[in-house]
Design a protein around this motif. Structure first.
Motif, PDB file in Angstrom:
ATOM      1  N   PRO A 171      62.751   3.193  88.113  1.00 56.10           N
ATOM      2  CA  PRO A 171      62.272   1.839  87.804  1.00 56.10           C
ATOM      3  C   PRO A 171      61.205   1.360  88.785  1.00 56.10           C
ATOM      4  CG  PRO A 171      64.323   1.697  88.985  1.00 56.10           C
ATOM      5  CD  PRO A 171      64.063   3.170  88.777  1.00 56.10           C
ATOM      6  N   THR A 172      60.729   0.173  88.566  1.00 54.99           N
ATOM      7  CA  THR A 172      59.779  -0.445  89.489  1.00 54.99           C
ATOM      8  C   THR A 172      60.430  -0.618  90.859  1.00 54.99           C
ATOM      9  OG1 THR A 172      58.680  -1.641  87.704  1.00 54.99           O
ATOM     10  CG2 THR A 172      58.374  -2.493  89.937  1.00 54.99           C
ATOM     11  N   CYS A 173      59.748  -0.134  91.894  1.00 57.36           N
ATOM     12  CA  CYS A 173      60.276  -0.218  93.256  1.00 57.36           C
ATOM     13  C   CYS A 173      59.165  -0.648  94.196  1.00 57.36           C
ATOM     14  CB  CYS A 173      60.819   1.140  93.715  1.00 57.36           C
ATOM     15  SG  CYS A 173      62.287   1.719  92.853  1.00 57.36           S
ATOM     16  N   GLN A 174      59.546  -0.936  95.422  1.00 56.86           N
ATOM     17  CA  GLN A 174      58.581  -1.282  96.460  1.00 56.86           C
ATOM     18  C   GLN A 174      58.320  -0.053  97.317  1.00 56.86           C
ATOM     19  OE1 GLN A 174      59.572  -3.676 100.159  1.00 56.86           O
ATOM     20  NE2 GLN A 174      58.353  -5.213  99.074  1.00 56.86           N
ATOM     21  N   ASN A 175      57.057   0.309  97.498  1.00 57.94           N
ATOM     22  CA  ASN A 175      56.714   1.437  98.358  1.00 57.94           C
ATOM     23  C   ASN A 175      57.178   1.146  99.776  1.00 57.94           C
ATOM     24  OD1 ASN A 175      54.802   2.922 100.336  1.00 57.94           O
ATOM     25  ND2 ASN A 175      54.484   3.971  98.389  1.00 57.94           N
ATOM     26  N   GLU A 176      57.896   2.084 100.367  1.00 61.83           N
ATOM     27  CA  GLU A 176      58.502   1.831 101.668  1.00 61.83           C
ATOM     28  C   GLU A 176      57.457   1.688 102.771  1.00 61.83           C
ATOM     29  OE1 GLU A 176      62.639   3.269 103.682  1.00 61.83           O
ATOM     30  OE2 GLU A 176      61.262   4.840 103.068  1.00 61.83           O
ATOM     31  N   THR A 177      56.276   2.278 102.563  1.00 62.07           N
ATOM     32  CA  THR A 177      55.226   2.212 103.575  1.00 62.07           C
ATOM     33  C   THR A 177      54.302   1.029 103.381  1.00 62.07           C
ATOM     34  OG1 THR A 177      55.249   4.625 103.729  1.00 62.07           O
ATOM     35  CG2 THR A 177      53.355   3.491 104.680  1.00 62.07           C
ATOM     36  N   THR A 178      53.756   0.902 102.163  1.00 65.42           N
ATOM     37  CA  THR A 178      52.765  -0.149 101.898  1.00 65.42           C
ATOM     38  C   THR A 178      53.384  -1.483 101.528  1.00 65.42           C
ATOM     39  OG1 THR A 178      52.600   0.359  99.527  1.00 65.42           O
ATOM     40  CG2 THR A 178      51.218   1.651 101.048  1.00 65.42           C
ATOM     41  N   LYS A 179      54.661  -1.474 101.148  1.00 68.14           N
ATOM     42  CA  LYS A 179      55.384  -2.664 100.695  1.00 68.14           C
ATOM     43  C   LYS A 179      54.843  -3.210  99.371  1.00 68.14           C
ATOM     44  CE  LYS A 179      57.635  -2.337 104.526  1.00 68.14           C
ATOM     45  NZ  LYS A 179      58.961  -1.673 104.520  1.00 68.14           N
ATOM     46  N   GLN A 180      54.039  -2.399  98.672  1.00 70.11           N
ATOM     47  CA  GLN A 180      53.493  -2.812  97.394  1.00 70.11           C
ATOM     48  C   GLN A 180      54.386  -2.314  96.260  1.00 70.11           C
ATOM     49  OE1 GLN A 180      50.737  -4.844  97.068  1.00 70.11           O
ATOM     50  NE2 GLN A 180      51.023  -4.950  99.307  1.00 70.11           N
ATOM     51  N   PRO A 181      54.443  -3.052  95.130  1.00 73.15           N
ATOM     52  CA  PRO A 181      55.255  -2.605  93.988  1.00 73.15           C
ATOM     53  C   PRO A 181      54.714  -1.299  93.403  1.00 73.15           C
ATOM     54  CG  PRO A 181      54.682  -4.932  93.803  1.00 73.15           C
ATOM     55  CD  PRO A 181      53.840  -4.371  94.902  1.00 73.15           C
ATOM     56  N   MET A 182      55.606  -0.419  93.008  1.00 79.15           N
ATOM     57  CA  MET A 182      55.237   0.831  92.340  1.00 79.15           C
ATOM     58  C   MET A 182      55.750   0.774  90.909  1.00 79.15           C
ATOM     59  SD  MET A 182      56.246   3.695  95.224  1.00 79.15           S
ATOM     60  CE  MET A 182      58.005   3.377  94.948  1.00 79.15           C
ATOM     61  N   PRO A 183      54.896   1.034  89.900  1.00 76.11           N
ATOM     62  CA  PRO A 183      55.362   0.998  88.510  1.00 76.11           C
ATOM     63  C   PRO A 183      56.378   2.102  88.245  1.00 76.11           C
ATOM     64  CG  PRO A 183      53.162   1.942  88.646  1.00 76.11           C
ATOM     65  CD  PRO A 183      53.469   1.401  90.003  1.00 76.11           C
ATOM     66  N   GLY A 184      57.268   1.872  87.285  1.00 76.37           N
ATOM     67  CA  GLY A 184      58.257   2.871  86.942  1.00 76.37           C
ATOM     68  C   GLY A 184      57.627   4.088  86.291  1.00 76.37           C
ATOM     69  N   TYR A 185      58.303   5.211  86.383  1.00 71.38           N
ATOM     70  CA  TYR A 185      57.818   6.443  85.779  1.00 71.38           C
ATOM     71  C   TYR A 185      58.975   7.436  85.662  1.00 71.38           C
ATOM     72  CZ  TYR A 185      57.985   8.428  90.519  1.00 71.38           C
ATOM     73  OH  TYR A 185      58.417   8.852  91.754  1.00 71.38           O
ATOM     74  N   ARG A 186      58.770   8.477  84.886  1.00 72.41           N
ATOM     75  CA  ARG A 186      59.765   9.535  84.757  1.00 72.41           C
ATOM     76  C   ARG A 186      59.484  10.589  85.816  1.00 72.41           C
ATOM     77  NH1 ARG A 186      60.673  14.575  81.933  1.00 72.41           N
ATOM     78  NH2 ARG A 186      62.868  14.780  81.374  1.00 72.41           N
ATOM     79  N   GLY A 187      60.488  10.889  86.627  1.00 74.48           N
ATOM     80  CA  GLY A 187      60.298  11.851  87.700  1.00 74.48           C
ATOM     81  C   GLY A 187      61.614  12.396  88.203  1.00 74.48           C
ATOM     82  N   GLN A 188      61.523  13.245  89.208  1.00 69.40           N
ATOM     83  CA  GLN A 188      62.710  13.833  89.822  1.00 69.40           C
ATOM     84  C   GLN A 188      63.421  12.764  90.634  1.00 69.40           C
ATOM     85  OE1 GLN A 188      62.032  17.878  91.155  1.00 69.40           O
ATOM     86  NE2 GLN A 188      63.379  17.521  92.911  1.00 69.40           N
ATOM     87  N   ILE A 189      64.741  12.728  90.575  1.00 70.79           N
ATOM     88  CA  ILE A 189      65.485  11.605  91.138  1.00 70.79           C
ATOM     89  C   ILE A 189      65.268  11.443  92.631  1.00 70.79           C
ATOM     90  CG2 ILE A 189      67.625  12.904  91.546  1.00 70.79           C
ATOM     91  CD1 ILE A 189      69.119  10.352  90.567  1.00 70.79           C
ATOM     92  N   ASN A 190      65.065  12.542  93.367  1.00 72.89           N
ATOM     93  CA  ASN A 190      64.882  12.374  94.807  1.00 72.89           C
ATOM     94  C   ASN A 190      63.488  11.865  95.162  1.00 72.89           C
ATOM     95  OD1 ASN A 190      63.510  14.735  94.278  1.00 72.89           O
ATOM     96  ND2 ASN A 190      64.369  15.878  96.007  1.00 72.89           N
ATOM     97  N   ALA A 191      62.592  11.767  94.156  1.00 77.59           N
ATOM     98  CA  ALA A 191      61.288  11.150  94.401  1.00 77.59           C
ATOM     99  C   ALA A 191      61.443   9.662  94.698  1.00 77.59           C
ATOM    100  CB  ALA A 191      60.372  11.360  93.205  1.00 77.59           C
ATOM    101  N   ALA A 192      62.502   9.065  94.170  1.00 79.31           N
ATOM    102  CA  ALA A 192      62.752   7.642  94.433  1.00 79.31           C
ATOM    103  C   ALA A 192      62.946   7.408  95.922  1.00 79.31           C
ATOM    104  CB  ALA A 192      63.973   7.172  93.653  1.00 79.31           C
ATOM    105  N   TYR A 193      63.627   8.319  96.584  1.00 73.07           N
ATOM    106  CA  TYR A 193      63.877   8.201  98.017  1.00 73.07           C
ATOM    107  C   TYR A 193      62.609   8.491  98.816  1.00 73.07           C
ATOM    108  CZ  TYR A 193      66.117   8.968 102.563  1.00 73.07           C
ATOM    109  OH  TYR A 193      66.479   8.902 103.889  1.00 73.07           O
ATOM    110  N   SER A 194      61.828   9.493  98.376  1.00 71.89           N
ATOM    111  CA  SER A 194      60.631   9.896  99.108  1.00 71.89           C
ATOM    112  C   SER A 194      59.611   8.770  99.195  1.00 71.89           C
ATOM    113  CB  SER A 194      59.989  11.117  98.441  1.00 71.89           C
ATOM    114  OG  SER A 194      60.882  12.211  98.403  1.00 71.89           O
ATOM    115  N   SER A 195      59.464   8.022  98.106  1.00 73.98           N
ATOM    116  CA  SER A 195      58.435   6.987  98.083  1.00 73.98           C
ATOM    117  C   SER A 195      58.976   5.583  98.312  1.00 73.98           C
ATOM    118  CB  SER A 195      57.693   7.023  96.746  1.00 73.98           C
ATOM    119  OG  SER A 195      58.608   6.911  95.660  1.00 73.98           O
ATOM    120  N   GLY A 196      60.147   5.296  97.783  1.00 74.97           N
ATOM    121  CA  GLY A 196      60.693   3.944  97.866  1.00 74.97           C
ATOM    122  C   GLY A 196      61.881   3.800  98.783  1.00 74.97           C
ATOM    123  N   GLY A 197      62.312   4.912  99.418  1.00 74.76           N
ATOM    124  CA  GLY A 197      63.418   4.838 100.364  1.00 74.76           C
ATOM    125  C   GLY A 197      64.758   4.589  99.708  1.00 74.76           C
TER     126      GLY A 197
END
Length: 545
Positions: A171-197
């Motif tokens: 789903p839509t998350c906040q980038n852990e580094t830039t603090k900017q919203p990231m649009p939702g997308y279909r991806g590997q589940i551990n990508a959520a942790y890599s980009s959004g923590g």
């Protein structure tokens, strides 16, 4: 009125489940961002057969270490010694910010356990493949995602593991580094942790499962080693010796006492035995049960020097959300549950999965099996018990089972298809659904609350109705007096029903009128795919692997 003539009218609201029901897990959305650093297909490009343990997270051990660590930290704190209490101040804390709507709390305690293989920090960089460094985390990702579920009265616990190769809708998350919203997308589940923590990981799981996640606990490679060393090592037993350059592990056959470095190599060991994921996972489960057993043993808890060393190591090796780190009561609940699991056998269940049609090296969650598992978590899998008869207030004359209860399911809402959906859930739990239909309130609006009704003249109607009511969430109170459906329809079950679903003479038919408040049917009977992906470590604790 207990019997009605079938109107033979097609139920205008009894329709097949909507096609988009599970789209949140599979639907393609906007183009995904670049994959997380270091994501690679499984070794050899092949995956074990579905239902046989393939896809289980290779570093789930980190999450279990966090449970053992929490257990002993709490035990130490309760002794009242200043050194133990001060250790809690060393727990790393990380705030959580979730942007998506959150599921309701149910009284259960759900804790996300994450094993982070970040290469940031002293002692972590030398493990695994070299990852592209990111500004915030040194190329972090998670190979372990486990949900620890404690029932509302804390007498039951479950551990649900999510394969890192799962392709899901993030789903839509906040980038852990830039603090900017990231649009939702279909991806590997551990990508959520890599980009959004951790916040994005929690949001992703809540969106996919409908389960409220209250807290998280995270541990990394160095933390794992420190905790094992503080325990004085863990003894394992090997059928044959091992000399593996990949895991940097060299051990003789028979028993060995492993230090932290050796233990990390052991739980990551692939080139041993038949080389299968199933065998490696079994070794991990045996190891983990020994870790938790030793962490909660009298040998440690009654030795102040060892206990002090372990508490300090544990406190410095885990990261928690501030609410959990500061709540000794919650930590105690987790610790006590860990002790119960040690006594009764540690059980790990991996989400049922099948290969992703778009990429055979990735997986998607098997449906409807995974949804039934999530419903079991949300409804706590409490065994239905017959309620006292509402007509007499006395206990039932006989113990009734769902297979003995005949049910007519009526849709009391304006949402099409709910009667058939609920009927399918009841059938899978053994109830004999004998018909469907609609009920329209006099004002034409949806029924606010779900009702369970039985015929006034049915001598044991309250007993049968009590069994049904006990399986509905939220639980309705059985009511004497049935209602006349607006329309009725026949029902064909997706599973075999007792007596083929035909009405049994002399047995009352209980009505379930589905209202707007209906959430789910409690799940007692889980699919075979769930049972086959559950491992009980206690059954293997005396076995050499």
């Amino acid at each position: 009125m207990s019997d009605y003539r079938s109107v033979s009218v097609q139920d205008r609201r009894v329709a097949p489940a909507e096609p988009g029901h599970r789209m949140s897990r599979r639907a393609a959305a906007s183009p995904p961002p670049p994959p997380p650093p270091g994501d690679e297909p499984p070794r050899g490009g092949r995956r074990a057969a579905p239902g046989k343990g393939g896809g289980v997270n290779k570093m789930r051990v980190l999450a279990w270490i966090s449970i053992g660590a929490t257990t002993v930290m709490v035990a130490g704190a309760l002794t009242g010694y200043t050194v133990y209490r001060d250790a809690f101040g060393n727990i790393h804390q990380k705030p959580v910010k979730i942007l998506t709507p959150r599921p309701p709390s149910t009284g259960a305690l759900n804790v996300l356990l994450v094993g982070s293989d970040t290469r940031a920090g002293e002692g972590n960089a030398k493990y695994g493949q070299k990852l592209a460094r990111t500004a915030d985390a040194g190329g972090k990702r998670t190979d372990t995602i486990i949900l620890l579920h404690l029932s509302p009265n804390r007498d039951k616990a479950q551990l649900i593991s999510f394969p890192r190769d799962s392709m899901v809708q993030i789903p839509t998350c906040q980038n852990e580094t830039t603090k900017q919203p990231m649009p939702g997308y279909r991806g590997q589940i551990n990508a959520a942790y890599s980009s959004g923590g951790i916040s994005c990981t929690m949001s992703t799981l809540e969106t996919l499962t409908g389960i409220r996640i209250d807290h998280f606990v995270e541990v990394d490679f160095s933390g794992f080693k420190n905790i094992v060393n503080a325990l004085g090592g863990i003894q394992i037993c090997l059928k044959s010796g091992v000399d593996d350059k990949f895991s940097k592990l060299k051990l003789p056959p028979g028993k060995s006492l492993l230090n932290g470095e050796q233990a990390l190599g052991y739980v990551r060991l692939r080139h041993y035995g038949d080389g299968s994921d199933i065998q490696r996972i079994k070794r991990q489960q045996i190891f983990l049960s020994k870790v938790v057993a030793k962490a909660t043993s009298g040998e440690l808890l009654t030795n102040p020097a060892k206990l002090t060393s372990f508490i300090k190591a544990a406190a410095q090796s885990v990261t928690m959300d501030p609410a959990l780190a500061a709540d000794t009561g919650k930590l105690l609940e987790i610790a006590q549950s860990a002790e119960k699991l040690t006594a009764n056998g540690v059980k790990f269940t991996t989400i049922p999965w099948v290969p992703d049609p778009e990429d055979k090296n990735r997986v998607v969650w098997k449906e409807p099996d995974s949804t039934e598992l999530f419903n079991a978590i949300k409804s706590d899998i409490e065994v239905a018990k017959p309620e006292p008869s509402t007509s007499t207030g006395t206990a039932p004359k006989v113990a009734l089972k769902p297979e003995q209860v005949q049910v007519q399911v009526l849709n009391g809402t304006t949402t099409s298809g709910r009667a058939r959906t609920v009927a399918d859930q009841l059938s899978k739990q053994g109830f004999k659904v004998v018909g469907l239909g609609n009920y329209q309130a006099p004002d034409g609006k949806s029924l606010a609350k779900t009702e369970v009704r039985y015929a006034k003249k049915a001598a044991d109607g309250g007993d049968y109705a009590g069994v049904l009511a006990g399986m509905v969430v939220p639980k309705p109170a059985p009511t004497a007096g049935k209602i006349r459906p607006t329309t009725t329809d026949v029902y064909t079950s997706p599973v075999a029903l007792p007596s083929g679903g035909a009405k049994a003479a002399g047995t009352p038919v209980i009505q379930l009128i589905v209202g707007e408040d209906f959430q789910t049917v409690k799940v007692e009977k889980l699919p075979d795919s769930v049972k086959n992906s559950t491992i009980v470590a206690a059954d293997q604790k005396n076995v050499c692997t």
